[in-house]
Design a protein around this motif. Structure first.
Motif, short mmCIF file in Angstrom:
data_model
loop_
_atom_site.label_atom_id
_atom_site.label_comp_id
_atom_site.label_asym_id
_atom_site.label_seq_id
_atom_site.Cartn_x
_atom_site.Cartn_y
_atom_site.Cartn_z
N VAL A 1 0.84 -1.20 0.00
CA VAL A 1 0.00 0.00 0.00
C VAL A 1 0.87 1.25 0.00
O VAL A 1 0.63 2.21 -0.76
CB VAL A 1 -0.96 -0.01 1.20
N LEU A 2 1.92 1.26 0.82
CA LEU A 2 2.83 2.40 0.89
C LEU A 2 3.56 2.61 -0.44
O LEU A 2 3.73 3.75 -0.90
CB LEU A 2 3.84 2.18 2.02
N ALA A 3 3.98 1.52 -1.06
CA ALA A 3 4.69 1.62 -2.34
C ALA A 3 3.80 2.21 -3.42
O ALA A 3 4.25 3.02 -4.24
CB ALA A 3 5.20 0.25 -2.77
N ALA A 4 2.53 1.81 -3.43
CA ALA A 4 1.59 2.37 -4.40
C ALA A 4 1.40 3.86 -4.16
O ALA A 4 1.41 4.67 -5.10
CB ALA A 4 0.26 1.63 -4.34
N GLU A 5 1.27 4.24 -2.90
CA GLU A 5 1.08 5.66 -2.57
C GLU A 5 2.30 6.47 -2.97
O GLU A 5 2.19 7.56 -3.54
CB GLU A 5 0.80 5.80 -1.07
N ASN A 6 3.48 5.95 -2.68
CA ASN A 6 4.72 6.68 -2.99
C ASN A 6 4.91 6.86 -4.49
O ASN A 6 5.54 7.84 -4.94
CB ASN A 6 5.92 5.97 -2.39
N ALA A 7 4.41 5.90 -5.27
CA ALA A 7 4.55 5.97 -6.73
C ALA A 7 3.35 6.62 -7.39
O ALA A 7 3.31 6.72 -8.62
CB ALA A 7 4.74 4.56 -7.29
N SER A 8 2.40 7.09 -6.57
CA SER A 8 1.13 7.63 -7.09
C SER A 8 0.52 6.66 -8.10
O SER A 8 0.07 7.04 -9.18
CB SER A 8 1.37 9.00 -7.75
N ALA A 9 0.53 5.38 -7.72
CA ALA A 9 0.06 4.31 -8.60
C ALA A 9 -1.08 3.55 -7.94
O ALA A 9 -1.30 3.65 -6.73
CB ALA A 9 1.21 3.34 -8.92
N GLN A 10 -1.79 2.79 -8.75
CA GLN A 10 -2.87 1.96 -8.23
C GLN A 10 -2.41 0.54 -7.94
O GLN A 10 -3.05 -0.19 -7.20
CB GLN A 10 -4.03 1.92 -9.24
#
Length: 207
Positions: free
Chosen positions: A114-123
């Motif tokens: 979840v954090l990785a998706a948020e950091n990459a502004s990705a889904q």
């Protein structure tokens, strides 16, 4: 984001193990699938099992068993799609997948994805481990997947796409890198030799 649901991918053919369900093999007296359930359940709102064929063989696990909706063996992405369709029926926004033959995956898999998706502004986000030659190695059966992309995924599968990272790269997926100091957390059991190695890893305290 609501808490993701969990989907365990067990739809593979297990050809290198001689067929059957790798997750039902015992490791330290416990089925590998049970070890996967025990790791994933505390991290998600609910767990389902993606598997094809007669679901009765999994009756003892008291989990929803969801089959691929794409005809033929279409690989892990078909299991992801089945999980997304199931998750929509549960009112969820996303799922996290884990492979049924990988008993040592991280206990913080979901929050890190979840954090990785948020950091990459990705889904989407995929798990990865460091590699001295390639930088990182992605583990595409361990990922965060939004239900909003299920129709896009369905269309891609119907067009013949099978390789996970080809689809995830279209959507700029994030990457959660997990360390390997205590051994590879994404070690999976594909062969009898792998099962023996997993038994040794269990004895060495990797779990």
């Amino acid at each position: 984001m609501k808490q993701p649901l969990g989907v365990i991918l067990a739809g593979g053919l297990a050809t290198r193990m001689g067929g059957g369900d790798k997750g039902l093999l015992e490791l330290g007296g416990v089925p590998i699938l049970q070890r996967v359930i025990d790791r994933l359940s505390p991290q998600v709102g609910q767990v389902a099992l993606n598997a094809n064929g007669d679901p009765v063989r999994f009756a003892g696990y008291d989990l929803p068993v969801i089959a691929d909706s794409i005809e033929g063996y279409a690989g892990p992405l078909a299991g992801v799609l089945a999980g997304l369709d199931w998750a929509v029926d549960q009112g969820a926004d996303a799922i996290v997948t884990a492979a049924a033959d990988t008993p040592f995956f991280p206990c913080d898999l979901v929050p890190q994805l979840v954090l990785a998706a948020e950091n990459a502004s990705a889904q989407i986000a995929l798990a990865a481990t460091p590699d001295p030659d390639r930088g990182t190695v992605r583990h595409p059966t361990f990922g965060l997947w939004p239900t909003a992309l299920r129709d896009d995924l369905r269309a891609a599968l119907q067009d013949g796409l099978r390789k996970v990272v080809l689809w995830t790269d279209r959507h700029g997926a994030g990457t959660a890198v997990f360390q390997t100091r205590a051994g590879d957390p994404f070690f999976n059991v594909n062969t009898p030799d792998d099962l023996a190695q997993a038994q040794k890893m269990l004895g060495d305290g990797v779990a």
